[in-house]
Motif scaffolding. Structure first.
Motif, short mmCIF file in Angstrom:
data_model
loop_
_atom_site.label_atom_id
_atom_site.label_comp_id
_atom_site.label_asym_id
_atom_site.label_seq_id
_atom_site.Cartn_x
_atom_site.Cartn_y
_atom_site.Cartn_z
N MET A 1 0.83 -1.31 0.02
CA MET A 1 -0.03 0.11 0.08
C MET A 1 0.96 1.17 0.20
O MET A 1 0.70 2.34 -0.88
N LEU A 2 1.83 1.33 0.85
CA LEU A 2 2.64 2.27 0.91
C LEU A 2 3.55 2.71 -0.37
O LEU A 2 3.89 3.69 -0.85
N GLU A 3 3.83 1.47 -0.94
CA GLU A 3 4.65 1.62 -2.10
C GLU A 3 3.64 2.18 -3.24
O GLU A 3 4.51 2.95 -4.08
N LYS A 4 2.58 2.06 -3.46
CA LYS A 4 1.63 2.29 -4.31
C LYS A 4 1.44 3.81 -4.19
O LYS A 4 1.27 4.64 -5.14
N GLN A 5 1.37 4.35 -2.85
CA GLN A 5 1.18 5.85 -2.57
C GLN A 5 2.58 6.36 -3.24
O GLN A 5 2.36 7.69 -3.65
N ASN A 6 3.62 5.91 -2.70
CA ASN A 6 4.79 6.57 -3.13
C ASN A 6 5.05 6.55 -4.76
O ASN A 6 5.43 7.75 -5.37
N GLU A 7 4.54 5.55 -5.37
CA GLU A 7 4.62 5.69 -6.94
C GLU A 7 3.54 6.73 -7.37
O GLU A 7 4.04 7.54 -8.35
N LEU A 8 2.28 7.01 -6.75
CA LEU A 8 1.31 8.07 -7.07
C LEU A 8 2.13 9.54 -6.87
O LEU A 8 1.86 10.31 -7.68
N GLU A 10 5.26 10.07 -6.80
CA GLU A 10 6.50 10.31 -7.78
C GLU A 10 5.95 10.74 -9.25
O GLU A 10 6.23 11.60 -9.79
N LEU A 11 4.70 10.11 -9.50
CA LEU A 11 4.04 10.32 -10.85
C LEU A 11 3.44 11.94 -10.78
O LEU A 11 3.66 12.44 -11.82
N GLN A 12 3.07 12.07 -9.79
CA GLN A 12 2.30 13.77 -9.61
C GLN A 12 3.71 14.73 -9.66
O GLN A 12 3.40 15.67 -10.39
N LYS A 13 4.72 14.32 -9.03
CA LYS A 13 5.82 15.04 -9.29
C LYS A 13 6.30 15.32 -10.58
O LYS A 13 6.62 16.38 -11.10
N LYS A 14 6.21 14.11 -11.33
CA LYS A 14 6.75 14.32 -12.62
C LYS A 14 5.89 15.01 -13.68
O LYS A 14 6.28 15.86 -14.49
#
Length: 205
Positions: A1-8, A10-14
């Motif tokens: 779950m935490l890994e998924k949040q981190n991906e989101l 990073e995607l928003q930052k990009k």
């Protein structure tokens, strides 16, 4: 779950970075249109004193063609710049259309918002000066200082004279009334200046 949040995250930052890069590219293209000899914002010819007493900016409002639209669509950019480059919080970018284009009303709203932001940013003791050119939308007069027009009817000119407390000769014809008005024009006041004055920001032409 935490890994998924981190991906989101990073995607928003990009996405945010890509958006910022596009805005920067448009701004740099506009700057080159304004001054072909200028290769970067740091080489701007604008003189500014950024210290505790005086801060000087130059508003820029330019249109730039939007790629892929055969030159029919344009982006209009308004921004402040000084010798350090663009003042990011002042940047306003919108797509120009037949119903939405740069004019006095749009520029006036931008000046009002920007002057308010500058005053909050620099505090009440800093003297802020905006250096502008004579683009038509920079120089709309206030209603009470607009001169009468030659196309006006005689009655309208008489009303203008009365409003400005100017004696109206009883038997004067329209041409004579216009001549009287032109010799007694009030001192010019600009809507842009009045908007900036609310925040103790000076306009220099």
């Amino acid at each position: 779950m935490l890994e998924k949040q981190n991906e989101l995250i990073e995607l928003q930052k990009k996405r945010d970075q890509e958006k910022q890069n596009k805005e920067d590219a448009v701004i740099q293209a506009t700057l080159r249109l304004r001054n072909p000899r200028t290769r970067s914002s740091s080489s701007s010819p604008v003189t500014a004193a950024s210290n505790s007493t005086v801060t000087t900016f130059m508003p820029i409002d330019k249109s730039s063609r939007k790629r892929g639209h055969s030159g029919r669509s344009r982006l209009v950019i308004s921004a402040l710049m000084d010798n350090a480059g663009f003042h990011r919080s002042s940047i306003d970018i919108f797509e120009s259309t037949e119903d939405n284009r740069m004019d006095s009303s749009h520029f006036l709203a931008w000046i009002d918002r920007t002057a308010s932001l500058l005053r909050k940013e620099f505090g009440i003791y800093t003297k802020i000066v905006l250096v502008i050119d004579n683009a038509p939308w920079h120089n709309r007069l206030t209603n009470d200082t607009m001169p009468p027009k030659r196309s006006w009817r005689k009655e309208h000119i008489i009303q203008w004279l009365n409003t400005h407390n100017i004696d109206v000769p009883v038997k004067a014809v329209k041409a004579e009334l216009l001549d009287i008005a032109m010799k007694n024009l009030p001192e010019k006041r600009y809507e842009t200046d009045e908007a900036a004055k609310k925040y103790n920001v000076d306009i220099l032409r």
